[in-house]
Design an enzyme around this catalytic site. Sequence first.
Site, mmCIF file in Angstrom:
data_model
loop_
_atom_site.group_PDB
_atom_site.id
_atom_site.type_symbol
_atom_site.label_atom_id
_atom_site.label_comp_id
_atom_site.label_asym_id
_atom_site.label_seq_id
_atom_site.Cartn_x
_atom_site.Cartn_y
_atom_site.Cartn_z
ATOM 1 N N SER A 132 30.441 45.376 52.833
ATOM 2 C CA SER A 132 30.429 43.979 52.976
ATOM 3 C C SER A 132 29.360 43.064 52.359
ATOM 4 O O SER A 132 28.852 43.626 51.582
ATOM 5 C CB SER A 132 30.585 43.664 54.613
ATOM 6 O OG SER A 132 29.286 44.503 55.298
ATOM 7 N N ASP A 174 17.329 36.957 57.696
ATOM 8 C CA ASP A 174 17.898 35.922 58.663
ATOM 9 C C ASP A 174 18.279 36.652 59.854
ATOM 10 O O ASP A 174 18.931 35.956 60.840
ATOM 11 C CB ASP A 174 19.428 35.240 58.299
ATOM 12 C CG ASP A 174 20.231 36.126 57.626
ATOM 13 O OD1 ASP A 174 20.045 37.500 58.040
ATOM 14 O OD2 ASP A 174 21.390 36.160 56.992
ATOM 15 N N HIS A 212 20.714 40.246 57.463
ATOM 16 C CA HIS A 212 20.734 40.774 56.098
ATOM 17 C C HIS A 212 19.334 41.031 55.655
ATOM 18 O O HIS A 212 18.517 40.619 56.189
ATOM 19 C CB HIS A 212 21.403 39.570 55.072
ATOM 20 C CG HIS A 212 22.592 39.209 55.489
ATOM 21 N ND1 HIS A 212 23.116 37.919 56.137
ATOM 22 C CD2 HIS A 212 24.020 39.688 55.084
ATOM 23 C CE1 HIS A 212 24.392 37.837 56.076
ATOM 24 N NE2 HIS A 212 24.763 38.901 55.611
#
Length: 273
Positions: free
Chosen positions: A31, A204, A207
């Site tokens: 992902s 963040d 990530h």
Amino acid sequence: MGKLKDEVITRKRIGLRMVGPQRPQFVLFGSSIVQISYSNGGWGAILSDIYARKADVLLRGYYGWNSRRAIQVLDQVFPKDATVQPTLVIVYFGGNDSMGPHSSGLGPHVPLPEYIENMRKIATHLKSLSENIRIIFLSCPPVDEARIHENTSAYFSELVRTNELCRQYSEACIELCKEMNLKVVDLWTALQKREDWLTACFTDGIHLAEEGSKIVVEEIVKVLKEAEWTPSLHWKSMATEFPEDSPYDLVLADGKTTINPSDWTYHRQIQWD
């Protein structure tokens, strides 16, 4: 443009390579942590540097995807009839699967039992590609819940990410890998070994920042070094492309001999083991 596309298709069909010589292929499949692994000093970029002139690191990352969506495209991303199969596949899904379910039934959440079976299907498909393929799974890392809450936009609805859910999916991935005799990197534990992981490892809260990516690379390289694979896929054990001495290399101070720079690594901030 159409002519170029036709040429690419033709080359694929007859087994020709657009660029050669053929190097081992390392595929990163997952992902967003995979898709953006070349950003912010990311782990994909670091691996590409470590394996320069040794292997081609190919990115197959898909922002926002879960394991349910991944199994829908396995045959397209990893076709069984491909002329060349990957030497190594590093797989990461789990962060989106582990998000809390949305009341509408939409969204990335995948129930834990289904997540386990989806990851099993991914591993089974990859194993079927070649008897020589090697696989490493990355388990679900922790998150900075406070920063996620602070940064959540009104654009999203009922966005639920918790460390408890991440832990459950990480442990499930690790147990599956033990069952299937797969190599696995326990990102849940590895990132939290650093005392300042909450502030240092994320951009963040979800990530990976450069410091987080360094931990991922350290763990992957450790697996590759310790794995009893023949041939070894540890970077120091792999052949360097075009390693021959050449009279065109840099000339030493004696003015008579040249020095081969094929395996120089002085440019690296970290001298990976």
